[in-house]
Design an enzyme around this catalytic site. Sequence first.
Site, PDB file in Angstrom:
ATOM      1  N   ALA A  62       1.122  -1.315   0.200  1.00 27.96           N
ATOM      2  CA  ALA A  62       0.528  -0.238  -0.204  1.00 27.96           C
ATOM      3  C   ALA A  62       1.047   1.079   0.165  1.00 27.96           C
ATOM      4  O   ALA A  62       1.806   1.392   0.258  1.00 27.96           O
ATOM      5  CB  ALA A  62      -1.245  -0.360   0.601  1.00 27.96           C
TER       6      ALA A  62
ATOM      7  N   GLY B 103      -0.741  -5.302   0.006  1.00 23.51           N
ATOM      8  CA  GLY B 103      -1.565  -5.582  -0.651  1.00 23.51           C
ATOM      9  C   GLY B 103      -1.943  -5.936  -1.546  1.00 23.51           C
ATOM     10  O   GLY B 103      -2.534  -6.305  -2.361  1.00 23.51           O
TER      11      GLY B 103
ATOM     12  N   GLU C 215      -2.480  -9.544  -1.428  1.00 20.89           N
ATOM     13  CA  GLU C 215      -3.518  -9.939  -1.142  1.00 20.89           C
ATOM     14  C   GLU C 215      -4.779 -10.004  -2.607  1.00 20.89           C
ATOM     15  O   GLU C 215      -5.272 -10.254  -2.950  1.00 20.89           O
ATOM     16  CB  GLU C 215      -4.268  -8.157   0.008  1.00 20.89           C
ATOM     17  CG  GLU C 215      -3.210  -8.845   1.023  1.00 20.89           C
ATOM     18  CD  GLU C 215      -3.597  -8.838   2.172  1.00 20.89           C
ATOM     19  OE1 GLU C 215      -4.443  -8.509   3.370  1.00 20.89           O
ATOM     20  OE2 GLU C 215      -3.341  -7.135   1.559  1.00 20.89           O
TER      21      GLU C 215
ATOM     22  N   GLU D 235       2.470  -6.011   6.914  1.00 19.15           N
ATOM     23  CA  GLU D 235       1.898  -5.549   7.810  1.00 19.15           C
ATOM     24  C   GLU D 235       2.278  -5.202   9.376  1.00 19.15           C
ATOM     25  O   GLU D 235       3.001  -4.127   9.965  1.00 19.15           O
ATOM     26  CB  GLU D 235       0.750  -5.555   7.592  1.00 19.15           C
ATOM     27  CG  GLU D 235       0.162  -4.894   6.572  1.00 19.15           C
ATOM     28  CD  GLU D 235      -0.043  -6.727   5.651  1.00 19.15           C
ATOM     29  OE1 GLU D 235      -1.214  -6.529   3.950  1.00 19.15           O
ATOM     30  OE2 GLU D 235       0.597  -7.588   5.594  1.00 19.15           O
TER      31      GLU D 235
END
Length: 258
Positions: free
Chosen positions: A65, A109, A112, A132
């Site tokens: 991210a 992300g 993901e 994260e």
Amino acid sequence: MSFEHILLEKKAAVGIIRFNRPKSMNALCQPLFAELSEALDDLESDDAIAAIIITGNDKAFAAGADIGEMVEASYQQMLADEGLNRQWDRIANCRKPVIAAVAGYALGGGCELAMSCDFIIAADNAKFGQPEITIGTMPGIGGTQRLTRLVGKARAMDMCLTGRMMDAQEAERAGLVSRVVPLESYFEEAFEAASLIAGFSRPVVKLAKEAVNAALETTLTQGLKTERRLFHSTFAFDDQKEGMKAFIEKRKPVFKHR
């Protein structure tokens, strides 16, 4: 369609979405998610497109991210942003087959989003991870859920709690990716797979995708019922008659997608 953070291409029956933030290793910002959602809406509504590839560049699929965008966000802001939450789930909700072609880093992300696709074709330099925890947060777009279903509890706990990365070879052994190919040919391999899928009966492809997803989302008993119902329904299609007749007649079927 013109975008700033992605590139959209339509090649034969395949739609190609390429993340286009090379200076930030394709970091996932909110405008990118909005463009990705818009591009998927376009491809899903285009009857000429039968399969979709999502990719980045040779160095990064998406390295996570955009932290600068999120650092000052409050709990209330994150909870209230329903539009962004829908955009995070847009790939998983696409009814057309979506292949992730991953080279380089697919972290946070990025990992993901790759897992949100129907399967991953990885270059031999690919690295996957959910780091994260190292910045004081945790996965929020399916990292704890899809990763656990794909690689098992032990590996998912290891990755989510230590932040370690998994290379392409381990990812293939663990079941995270479907195949690993040389860097110079990973996109071509993904395009060949997408083109092959696009040549089959499109309504049957959608049903097969639905059935496989049911295996992860239901009990075995319910999944078997879903599979049987969808299998029976294929016999209402002209393509089922054509496919079986072509097999008996030893010729290539001509599917009309109905």
